[in-house]
Design a protein around this motif. Structure first.
Motif, PDB file in Angstrom:
ATOM      1  N   LYS A  47       0.835  -1.195   0.000  1.00 38.03           N
ATOM      2  CA  LYS A  47       0.000   0.000   0.000  1.00 38.03           C
ATOM      3  C   LYS A  47       0.871   1.246   0.000  1.00 38.03           C
ATOM      4  O   LYS A  47       1.971   1.242   0.566  1.00 38.03           O
ATOM      5  CB  LYS A  47      -0.883   0.035   1.235  1.00 38.03           C
ATOM      6  N   MET A  48       0.348   2.266  -0.630  1.00 41.53           N
ATOM      7  CA  MET A  48       0.956   3.590  -0.501  1.00 41.53           C
ATOM      8  C   MET A  48       0.134   4.376   0.510  1.00 41.53           C
ATOM      9  O   MET A  48      -1.073   4.166   0.653  1.00 41.53           O
ATOM     10  CB  MET A  48       0.973   4.304  -1.846  1.00 41.53           C
TER      11      MET A  48
ATOM     12  N   GLU B 266      -9.864   1.182   2.910  1.00 45.72           N
ATOM     13  CA  GLU B 266      -8.756   0.741   3.756  1.00 45.72           C
ATOM     14  C   GLU B 266      -9.103   1.021   5.213  1.00 45.72           C
ATOM     15  O   GLU B 266      -9.694   2.060   5.538  1.00 45.72           O
ATOM     16  CB  GLU B 266      -7.421   1.420   3.413  1.00 45.72           C
TER      17      GLU B 266
ATOM     18  N   GLU C  80     -10.862   4.770   5.080  1.00 42.92           N
ATOM     19  CA  GLU C  80     -10.586   5.767   4.044  1.00 42.92           C
ATOM     20  C   GLU C  80     -10.857   5.178   2.665  1.00 42.92           C
ATOM     21  O   GLU C  80     -10.711   3.974   2.462  1.00 42.92           O
ATOM     22  CB  GLU C  80      -9.153   6.308   4.177  1.00 42.92           C
TER      23      GLU C  80
ATOM     24  N   ILE D  98      -7.230   1.697   8.586  1.00 44.43           N
ATOM     25  CA  ILE D  98      -5.922   1.960   9.185  1.00 44.43           C
ATOM     26  C   ILE D  98      -6.087   1.996  10.703  1.00 44.43           C
ATOM     27  O   ILE D  98      -7.158   2.362  11.211  1.00 44.43           O
ATOM     28  CB  ILE D  98      -5.295   3.275   8.666  1.00 44.43           C
TER      29      ILE D  98
ATOM     30  N   GLY E 242      -3.527   4.720  -1.922  1.00 45.09           N
ATOM     31  CA  GLY E 242      -3.572   5.788  -0.906  1.00 45.09           C
ATOM     32  C   GLY E 242      -4.926   6.473  -0.923  1.00 45.09           C
ATOM     33  O   GLY E 242      -5.593   6.541  -1.959  1.00 45.09           O
ATOM     34  N   ALA E 243      -5.332   6.998   0.220  1.00 46.54           N
ATOM     35  CA  ALA E 243      -6.673   7.571   0.344  1.00 46.54           C
ATOM     36  C   ALA E 243      -6.803   8.867  -0.441  1.00 46.54           C
ATOM     37  O   ALA E 243      -5.878   9.687  -0.463  1.00 46.54           O
ATOM     38  CB  ALA E 243      -6.992   7.827   1.808  1.00 46.54           C
TER      39      ALA E 243
ATOM     40  N   GLU F 254     -10.261   4.347  -1.197  1.00 45.38           N
ATOM     41  CA  GLU F 254      -9.041   4.109  -1.980  1.00 45.38           C
ATOM     42  C   GLU F 254      -9.350   3.480  -3.335  1.00 45.38           C
ATOM     43  O   GLU F 254     -10.452   3.005  -3.585  1.00 45.38           O
ATOM     44  CB  GLU F 254      -8.102   3.177  -1.192  1.00 45.38           C
TER      45      GLU F 254
HETATM   46 MG    MG Z   1      -4.608   4.255   3.101  1.00 49.48          MG
END
Ligand code: MG
Ligand code: OOG
Length: 276
Positions: A61-62, A138, A106, A140, A231-232, A108
């Motif tokens: 993941k980024m 995602e 979030e 987190i 990434g979000a 993505e």
């Molecule tokens: Mg993320």
């Protein structure tokens, strides 16, 4: 100078915090000299402990690839983390609240890699290596107290990775335009985050390219079958027991996740061992 044994110790500390669902003070409080290279080494060694427990690497993941996320977390540099099979939740599935410290969700976009991808690819090369594109939520869960960290802290903590859900629909990359794809994340029906794929470094393919470049510096590359979260697109939202989270996207699939506690569940390390 931070010794190799000390890096092992810190890796065990972040891994234990995740495994036993306990918040931790930031590592950089004790080790202000922690470099980003040290932090990625701690990340890799903490992952080695997950593999030893039977988890399998299924993607990368980024993180911090949008301005909204950078502003929310006060950290300005994109980072990467590792995704294991134990982190994937089914679409429409349930997040067991007790297994997380302070989970946030979030919106993505995910890439499914079809061909090996290494070095410093162009956008066309990166797209050719992608087999499928889908939407994702995602989850987190920073292992640090109050969800607060520095860049080195969050890298050491595997970029807060703890869960993700992919949409059922997986589009061929040629069938979807990713430059301005709308995303709405709702909690209990209320729109809480509205964003666009353009928020992810201008175009999410740039996030994939950056990941490949960051991996290359560590002598690594992406392999066929791996999932990559770009990434979000927006800030993240805390979730609570009873919440229903939905993500709707223009042209990619929809994603749904509900949050529950298990009444009467006594959390001890055995339960976590069995169920994580
Ligand atoms: Mg993320
Ligand atoms: C770090 C991980 C950021 C994203 O999509 O930007 C991330 C965090 O915010 O805890 O996953």
């Amino acid at each position: 100078m931070i010794s190799d044994d000390r890096l092992d110790q810190l890796a065990a500390r972040v891994d234990d915090a995740a495994h036993h669902v306990r918040a931790l003070p930031q590592l950089t409080r004790e080790e202000p000299e922690l470099t980003l290279a040290h932090a990625y080494t701690i990340q890799e060694r903490s992952l080695a402990r997950r593999y030893a427990r039977g988890e399998r690497l299924i993607g990368m993941k980024m993180g911090l690839t949008s301005r909204a996320k950078m502003d929310q977390m006060g950290v300005r540099d994109p980072i990467f983390g590792h995704l294991t099979d134990a982190m994937q939740l089914p679409n429409g599935g349930t997040l067991r609240f007790e297994h997380y410290i302070h989970p946030r969700v979030e919106p993505e976009i995910a890439f499914i890699i079809g061909r090996e991808l290494r070095g410093s690819p162009t956008a066309a090369e990166a797209l050719r290596a992608v087999d499928g594109v889908c939407a994702a939520i995602e989850v987190i869960d920073s292992r640090y107290e109050n969800f607060k960290f520095s860049l080195a802290d969050v890298i050491a903590d595997n970029a807060s990775s703890s869960g993700f859900v992919l949409s059922d629909v997986i589009c061929a990359p040629g069938d979807v335009t990713l430059d301005n794809l709308g995303m709405v994340m709702r909690i209990n029906g209320e729109a809480r985050q509205i964003g666009s794929s353009a928020a992810i470094l201008g175009h999410p393919i740039r996030s994939l390219i950056m990941l490949v470049e960051l991996l290359d510096r560590r002598g690594q590359h992406l392999k066929p079958g791996q999932i990559v979260l770009a990434g979000a697109a927006t800030a993240a939202e805390y979730v609570h027991p009873g919440d229903l989270i939905t993500l709707e996207t223009d042209g990619l699939g929809d994603v749904e996740l509900s949050v529950h506690t298990t009444q009467g569940l006594v959390l001890d390390s055995n339960v976590v061992d069995e169920e994580q």
